[in-house]
Design a protein around this motif. Sequence first.
Motif: not given
Length: 370
Positions: A226-234, A282-284, A335-351
Amino acid sequence: MKITLLIIVIILLGIATALVVYNMNLKKKLQTLNNTNQKVTSLSVLQDFMNTISEQITANEKIKKINEILIDRYKIKYSTIVVYNGSEYEIKASNVEEKHWDTLKNLQSEKVFVDSIQTATTKYITVNGENEKLPYLKMEYARAKSAMFFPLYIDNIYIGYWIIEGPKPHEFDDVDTTILEVVKNNIISVLRTVETQSIINNLVRDDTYSGLKTVEYLYSEARTVIDKYPTSTVCLFKIINLQQINEKVSRKTGNEVIAKISKLIKDNLSNEYFFVRYMGAKFAIVFSGGDIDGVAQFMKDIKRKVERLKIEPREDYKIYVDAKAIPYVIPKINIALTTYYKGTALEGVTGKLEEYLETADRTESDINYL
Protein backbone atom coordinates in the motif's frame (compact mmCIF):
# COMPACT_ATOMS: atom_id res chain seq x y z
CA MET A 1 84.57 21.45 25.67
CA LYS A 2 82.56 20.09 28.62
CA ILE A 3 80.43 23.23 28.63
CA THR A 4 79.70 22.78 24.91
CA LEU A 5 78.65 19.12 25.45
CA LEU A 6 76.46 20.16 28.36
CA ILE A 7 74.74 22.79 26.22
CA ILE A 8 74.17 20.22 23.44
CA VAL A 9 72.70 17.71 25.96
CA ILE A 10 70.40 20.40 27.39
CA ILE A 11 69.28 21.37 23.88
CA LEU A 12 68.60 17.70 22.98
CA LEU A 13 66.70 17.15 26.21
CA GLY A 14 64.65 20.25 25.48
CA ILE A 15 63.87 19.00 21.98
CA ALA A 16 62.97 15.55 23.33
CA THR A 17 60.69 17.08 25.97
CA ALA A 18 59.04 19.30 23.37
CA LEU A 19 58.45 16.27 21.12
CA VAL A 20 56.92 14.31 24.01
CA VAL A 21 54.60 17.20 24.85
CA TYR A 22 53.75 17.64 21.16
CA ASN A 23 52.99 13.93 20.76
CA MET A 24 50.80 13.93 23.86
CA ASN A 25 48.85 16.93 22.59
CA LEU A 26 48.56 15.34 19.15
CA LYS A 27 47.27 12.11 20.68
CA LYS A 28 44.66 14.06 22.67
CA LYS A 29 43.58 15.95 19.56
CA LEU A 30 43.36 12.72 17.56
CA GLN A 31 41.37 11.10 20.37
CA THR A 32 39.05 14.12 20.50
CA LEU A 33 38.70 14.01 16.73
CA ASN A 34 38.03 10.28 16.87
CA ASN A 35 35.35 10.77 19.54
CA THR A 36 33.82 13.60 17.51
CA ASN A 37 33.77 11.39 14.43
CA GLN A 38 32.12 8.64 16.49
CA LYS A 39 29.47 11.09 17.69
CA VAL A 40 28.80 12.29 14.14
CA THR A 41 28.58 8.67 13.03
CA SER A 42 26.19 7.93 15.88
CA LEU A 43 23.85 10.74 14.87
CA SER A 44 23.82 9.36 11.35
CA VAL A 45 23.22 5.85 12.69
CA LEU A 46 20.28 7.02 14.79
CA GLN A 47 18.73 8.62 11.71
CA ASP A 48 19.20 5.35 9.81
CA PHE A 49 17.54 3.53 12.72
CA MET A 50 14.51 5.82 12.53
CA ASN A 51 14.28 5.37 8.76
CA THR A 52 14.45 1.59 9.16
CA ILE A 53 11.71 1.58 11.81
CA SER A 54 9.38 3.45 9.46
CA GLU A 55 10.05 1.13 6.50
CA GLN A 56 7.23 -1.20 5.50
CA ILE A 57 9.17 -4.45 5.99
CA THR A 58 8.71 -7.29 8.46
CA ALA A 59 9.82 -6.96 12.08
CA ASN A 60 12.63 -9.50 11.65
CA GLU A 61 13.88 -7.74 8.52
CA LYS A 62 14.09 -4.48 10.48
CA ILE A 63 16.29 -6.02 13.18
CA LYS A 64 18.59 -7.58 10.58
CA LYS A 65 18.88 -4.29 8.70
CA ILE A 66 19.73 -2.42 11.91
CA ASN A 67 22.47 -4.93 12.67
CA GLU A 68 23.88 -4.39 9.17
CA ILE A 69 23.90 -0.62 9.79
CA LEU A 70 25.89 -1.11 13.02
CA ILE A 71 28.44 -3.35 11.30
CA ASP A 72 28.89 -0.96 8.39
CA ARG A 73 28.97 2.38 10.24
CA TYR A 74 31.10 1.33 13.23
CA LYS A 75 33.33 -1.02 11.22
CA ILE A 76 32.52 -3.85 13.63
CA LYS A 77 33.74 -7.27 12.55
CA TYR A 78 30.96 -9.22 14.25
CA SER A 79 27.64 -8.07 15.71
CA THR A 80 24.90 -10.29 17.11
CA ILE A 81 21.50 -9.45 18.64
CA VAL A 82 19.90 -12.19 20.77
CA VAL A 83 16.36 -11.98 22.20
CA TYR A 84 14.39 -14.28 24.51
CA ASN A 85 11.18 -15.26 22.68
CA GLY A 86 9.33 -16.66 25.69
CA SER A 87 10.71 -20.19 25.48
CA GLU A 88 14.33 -19.87 24.34
CA TYR A 89 17.01 -17.41 23.30
CA GLU A 90 16.83 -16.67 19.60
CA ILE A 91 19.36 -14.97 17.33
CA LYS A 92 17.49 -12.13 15.67
CA ALA A 93 20.47 -10.86 13.68
CA SER A 94 24.11 -11.85 13.25
CA ASN A 95 26.87 -11.79 10.65
CA VAL A 96 28.69 -14.67 12.36
CA GLU A 97 28.65 -18.02 10.54
CA GLU A 98 25.59 -20.02 11.56
CA LYS A 99 27.68 -22.93 12.81
CA HIS A 100 28.68 -20.74 15.77
CA TRP A 101 25.15 -19.65 16.70
CA ASP A 102 24.66 -22.27 19.40
CA THR A 103 27.46 -20.62 21.36
CA LEU A 104 26.25 -17.08 20.72
CA LYS A 105 22.65 -17.72 21.79
CA ASN A 106 23.67 -19.22 25.13
CA LEU A 107 25.95 -16.50 26.49
CA GLN A 108 23.54 -15.79 29.35
CA SER A 109 24.82 -19.04 30.89
CA GLU A 110 28.49 -18.03 30.71
CA LYS A 111 30.05 -17.05 34.05
CA VAL A 112 31.90 -14.14 32.47
CA PHE A 113 28.58 -12.44 31.59
CA VAL A 114 26.42 -13.32 34.61
CA ASP A 115 27.36 -10.19 36.60
CA SER A 116 26.77 -8.04 33.53
CA ILE A 117 23.22 -9.37 33.19
CA GLN A 118 22.46 -9.11 36.93
CA THR A 119 23.71 -5.52 37.19
CA ALA A 120 22.58 -4.39 33.71
CA THR A 121 26.07 -3.14 32.90
CA THR A 122 28.29 -3.50 29.86
CA LYS A 123 31.04 -6.12 29.99
CA TYR A 124 34.28 -5.70 28.00
CA ILE A 125 36.61 -8.67 27.72
CA THR A 126 39.79 -9.10 25.69
CA VAL A 127 43.04 -11.05 25.56
CA ASN A 128 46.67 -9.90 25.57
CA GLY A 129 48.15 -12.32 23.05
CA GLU A 130 47.18 -14.10 19.86
CA ASN A 131 47.46 -17.52 21.53
CA GLU A 132 44.91 -16.68 24.23
CA LYS A 133 41.15 -17.16 23.82
CA LEU A 134 38.01 -15.50 25.14
CA PRO A 135 36.39 -17.62 27.90
CA TYR A 136 33.05 -18.20 26.13
CA LEU A 137 34.53 -19.44 22.83
CA LYS A 138 34.30 -23.17 22.36
CA MET A 139 35.45 -24.12 18.87
CA GLU A 140 36.26 -20.88 17.05
CA TYR A 141 39.23 -19.73 19.15
CA ALA A 142 40.77 -17.53 16.46
CA ARG A 143 37.57 -15.74 15.41
CA ALA A 144 37.40 -13.15 18.20
CA LYS A 145 39.96 -11.70 20.60
CA SER A 146 37.84 -8.84 22.00
CA ALA A 147 34.16 -8.57 22.87
CA MET A 148 31.69 -6.12 24.37
CA PHE A 149 28.51 -7.56 25.89
CA PHE A 150 25.44 -5.33 26.33
CA PRO A 151 22.48 -6.79 28.29
CA LEU A 152 19.13 -5.53 26.97
CA TYR A 153 16.26 -4.56 29.26
CA ILE A 154 12.75 -3.31 28.53
CA ASP A 155 10.94 -1.80 31.56
CA ASN A 156 13.50 -3.46 33.89
CA ILE A 157 12.84 -6.86 32.35
CA TYR A 158 15.83 -8.66 30.85
CA ILE A 159 15.04 -9.59 27.22
CA GLY A 160 18.41 -10.57 25.73
CA TYR A 161 21.72 -9.06 24.70
CA TRP A 162 23.78 -7.42 21.99
CA ILE A 163 27.40 -8.54 21.59
CA ILE A 164 30.08 -7.08 19.33
CA GLU A 165 33.33 -8.92 18.65
CA GLY A 166 36.68 -8.09 17.05
CA PRO A 167 39.57 -10.28 15.82
CA LYS A 168 42.33 -8.22 17.56
CA PRO A 169 43.41 -8.08 21.23
CA HIS A 170 42.35 -4.82 22.95
CA GLU A 171 40.36 -3.83 19.86
CA PHE A 172 37.75 -1.84 21.76
CA ASP A 173 40.06 -0.11 24.26
CA ASP A 174 39.53 3.35 22.74
CA VAL A 175 35.88 2.99 21.80
CA ASP A 176 33.58 5.63 23.28
CA THR A 177 31.35 3.39 25.44
CA THR A 178 28.98 6.31 26.11
CA ILE A 179 28.05 6.35 22.44
CA LEU A 180 27.65 2.56 22.36
CA GLU A 181 25.31 2.81 25.36
CA VAL A 182 23.19 5.24 23.33
CA VAL A 183 23.25 2.80 20.42
CA LYS A 184 22.22 -0.02 22.79
CA ASN A 185 19.27 2.04 24.04
CA ASN A 186 18.19 2.62 20.47
CA ILE A 187 18.42 -1.10 19.74
CA ILE A 188 16.04 -1.57 22.69
CA SER A 189 13.67 1.05 21.23
CA VAL A 190 13.73 -0.74 17.89
CA LEU A 191 13.08 -4.11 19.55
CA ARG A 192 10.13 -2.59 21.40
CA THR A 193 8.74 -1.21 18.13
CA VAL A 194 9.23 -4.36 16.08
CA GLU A 195 7.80 -6.48 18.89
CA THR A 196 4.59 -4.48 18.56
CA GLN A 197 4.69 -5.09 14.81
CA SER A 198 5.28 -8.83 15.42
CA ILE A 199 2.22 -8.96 17.67
CA ILE A 200 0.10 -7.38 14.92
CA ASN A 201 1.51 -9.83 12.35
CA ASN A 202 0.68 -12.75 14.62
CA LEU A 203 -2.90 -11.54 15.08
CA VAL A 204 -3.65 -12.00 11.36
CA ARG A 205 -6.05 -14.89 10.79
CA ASP A 206 -8.05 -16.36 7.93
CA ASP A 207 -11.74 -15.69 8.52
CA THR A 208 -13.73 -18.94 8.46
CA TYR A 209 -16.82 -17.78 6.55
CA SER A 210 -15.43 -15.28 4.05
CA GLY A 211 -12.09 -16.97 3.40
CA LEU A 212 -10.48 -13.52 3.75
CA LYS A 213 -7.66 -12.28 5.99
CA THR A 214 -8.67 -10.40 9.11
CA VAL A 215 -8.21 -6.62 9.32
CA GLU A 216 -4.79 -6.86 11.03
CA TYR A 217 -3.41 -7.91 7.64
CA LEU A 218 -3.94 -4.35 6.37
CA TYR A 219 -1.79 -2.91 9.15
CA SER A 220 1.10 -5.36 8.69
CA GLU A 221 2.05 -7.23 5.50
CA ALA A 222 -0.37 -5.45 3.14
CA ARG A 223 0.96 -2.05 4.14
CA THR A 224 4.28 -2.89 2.47
CA VAL A 225 2.49 -2.74 -0.89
CA ILE A 226 0.00 0.00 0.00
CA ASP A 227 2.77 2.45 0.94
CA LYS A 228 4.46 2.07 -2.41
CA TYR A 229 1.95 4.67 -3.56
CA PRO A 230 1.58 8.27 -2.32
CA THR A 231 -2.21 7.89 -2.07
CA SER A 232 -4.70 5.03 -2.08
CA THR A 233 -8.46 4.71 -1.70
CA VAL A 234 -9.92 2.92 1.31
CA CYS A 235 -13.38 1.41 1.12
CA LEU A 236 -15.42 0.09 4.02
CA PHE A 237 -18.80 -1.51 3.34
CA LYS A 238 -21.43 -3.06 5.56
CA ILE A 239 -24.04 -5.73 4.78
CA ILE A 240 -26.86 -3.74 6.30
CA ASN A 241 -29.41 -6.58 6.40
CA LEU A 242 -27.07 -9.35 7.65
CA GLN A 243 -28.40 -9.20 11.21
CA GLN A 244 -31.96 -9.41 9.90
CA ILE A 245 -31.05 -12.44 7.74
CA ASN A 246 -29.42 -14.16 10.73
CA GLU A 247 -32.44 -13.54 12.95
CA LYS A 248 -35.36 -14.06 10.54
CA VAL A 249 -33.94 -16.76 8.27
CA SER A 250 -30.93 -18.53 9.81
CA ARG A 251 -27.31 -18.15 10.89
CA LYS A 252 -26.05 -20.51 8.18
CA THR A 253 -27.88 -18.49 5.56
CA GLY A 254 -26.15 -15.35 6.86
CA ASN A 255 -22.80 -17.14 6.62
CA GLU A 256 -23.62 -18.11 3.03
CA VAL A 257 -24.35 -14.44 2.24
CA ILE A 258 -20.89 -13.53 3.57
CA ALA A 259 -19.24 -16.29 1.51
CA LYS A 260 -21.03 -15.37 -1.74
CA ILE A 261 -20.32 -11.63 -1.45
CA SER A 262 -16.67 -12.26 -0.54
CA LYS A 263 -16.11 -14.54 -3.54
CA LEU A 264 -17.86 -12.17 -5.95
CA ILE A 265 -15.73 -9.19 -4.90
CA LYS A 266 -12.46 -11.14 -4.56
CA ASP A 267 -12.82 -12.49 -8.11
CA ASN A 268 -13.02 -8.90 -9.42
CA LEU A 269 -10.03 -7.44 -7.56
CA SER A 270 -6.41 -6.92 -8.64
CA ASN A 271 -3.66 -8.67 -6.63
CA GLU A 272 -2.46 -5.28 -5.35
CA TYR A 273 -5.87 -4.50 -3.84
CA PHE A 274 -6.48 -5.85 -0.33
CA PHE A 275 -9.87 -7.18 0.71
CA VAL A 276 -10.33 -8.21 4.38
CA ARG A 277 -13.06 -9.10 6.86
CA TYR A 278 -13.11 -5.99 9.03
CA MET A 279 -15.54 -6.96 11.77
CA GLY A 280 -18.97 -8.58 11.85
CA ALA A 281 -20.97 -7.34 8.87
CA LYS A 282 -18.21 -4.90 7.80
CA PHE A 283 -15.51 -5.46 5.19
CA ALA A 284 -12.58 -3.32 4.05
CA ILE A 285 -10.88 -2.94 0.69
CA VAL A 286 -7.73 -0.90 0.12
CA PHE A 287 -7.21 0.05 -3.52
CA SER A 288 -3.45 0.60 -3.57
CA GLY A 289 -2.71 3.65 -5.71
CA GLY A 290 -6.37 3.88 -6.76
CA ASP A 291 -8.09 7.27 -7.15
CA ILE A 292 -11.37 7.74 -5.35
CA ASP A 293 -13.47 8.52 -8.45
CA GLY A 294 -12.34 5.37 -10.24
CA VAL A 295 -12.97 3.29 -7.13
CA ALA A 296 -16.44 4.80 -6.70
CA GLN A 297 -17.34 3.73 -10.23
CA PHE A 298 -15.99 0.23 -9.57
CA MET A 299 -17.94 -0.06 -6.30
CA LYS A 300 -21.16 1.03 -8.03
CA ASP A 301 -20.76 -1.94 -10.34
CA ILE A 302 -19.92 -4.24 -7.40
CA LYS A 303 -22.92 -2.98 -5.42
CA ARG A 304 -25.20 -3.69 -8.38
CA LYS A 305 -23.84 -7.26 -8.68
CA VAL A 306 -24.05 -7.92 -4.93
CA GLU A 307 -27.65 -6.74 -4.73
CA ARG A 308 -28.65 -9.03 -7.60
CA LEU A 309 -27.58 -12.11 -5.65
CA LYS A 310 -30.44 -14.40 -4.65
CA ILE A 311 -29.32 -16.75 -1.91
CA GLU A 312 -31.53 -19.66 -0.88
CA PRO A 313 -31.99 -20.36 2.84
CA ARG A 314 -29.73 -23.06 4.26
CA GLU A 315 -30.82 -26.26 6.03
CA ASP A 316 -31.08 -24.64 9.47
CA TYR A 317 -33.93 -22.37 8.27
CA LYS A 318 -37.09 -23.14 10.29
CA ILE A 319 -40.47 -21.89 9.19
CA TYR A 320 -42.67 -21.07 12.14
CA VAL A 321 -46.43 -21.78 12.27
CA ASP A 322 -48.45 -19.31 10.17
CA ALA A 323 -45.19 -17.84 8.78
CA LYS A 324 -44.62 -17.44 5.08
CA ALA A 325 -41.54 -19.24 3.70
CA ILE A 326 -38.78 -17.05 2.30
CA PRO A 327 -37.59 -18.41 -1.08
CA TYR A 328 -34.32 -16.45 -1.07
CA VAL A 329 -32.56 -13.48 0.51
CA ILE A 330 -31.00 -10.50 -1.26
CA PRO A 331 -28.10 -8.73 0.50
CA LYS A 332 -27.92 -4.95 0.71
CA ILE A 333 -24.72 -2.99 1.32
CA ASN A 334 -23.80 0.52 2.41
CA ILE A 335 -20.41 1.85 1.23
CA ALA A 336 -18.04 4.56 2.50
CA LEU A 337 -14.89 5.73 0.69
CA THR A 338 -11.98 8.00 1.58
CA THR A 339 -8.39 8.73 0.57
CA TYR A 340 -5.40 7.33 2.49
CA TYR A 341 -2.08 9.20 2.35
CA LYS A 342 1.18 7.24 2.61
CA GLY A 343 2.77 7.40 6.07
CA THR A 344 -0.40 8.39 7.93
CA ALA A 345 -2.42 6.18 10.29
CA LEU A 346 -4.27 3.62 8.16
CA GLU A 347 -6.13 2.37 11.23
CA GLY A 348 -7.34 5.93 11.82
CA VAL A 349 -8.75 6.05 8.28
CA THR A 350 -10.63 2.75 8.63
CA GLY A 351 -11.82 3.85 12.08
CA LYS A 352 -13.35 7.00 10.59
CA LEU A 353 -15.18 4.98 7.92
CA GLU A 354 -16.41 2.48 10.51
CA GLU A 355 -17.80 5.27 12.68
CA TYR A 356 -19.76 6.60 9.72
CA LEU A 357 -21.25 3.21 8.79
CA GLU A 358 -22.20 2.50 12.41
CA THR A 359 -23.99 5.83 12.87
CA ALA A 360 -25.69 5.91 9.45
CA ASP A 361 -29.40 5.18 9.12
CA ARG A 362 -29.96 1.40 9.16
CA THR A 363 -31.74 1.55 5.82
CA GLU A 364 -29.03 3.61 4.07
CA SER A 365 -27.65 1.77 1.03
CA ASP A 366 -25.42 4.13 -0.90
CA ILE A 367 -21.85 5.11 -1.85
CA ASN A 368 -20.54 7.85 0.44
CA TYR A 369 -17.39 10.00 0.15
CA LEU A 370 -15.70 11.02 3.39
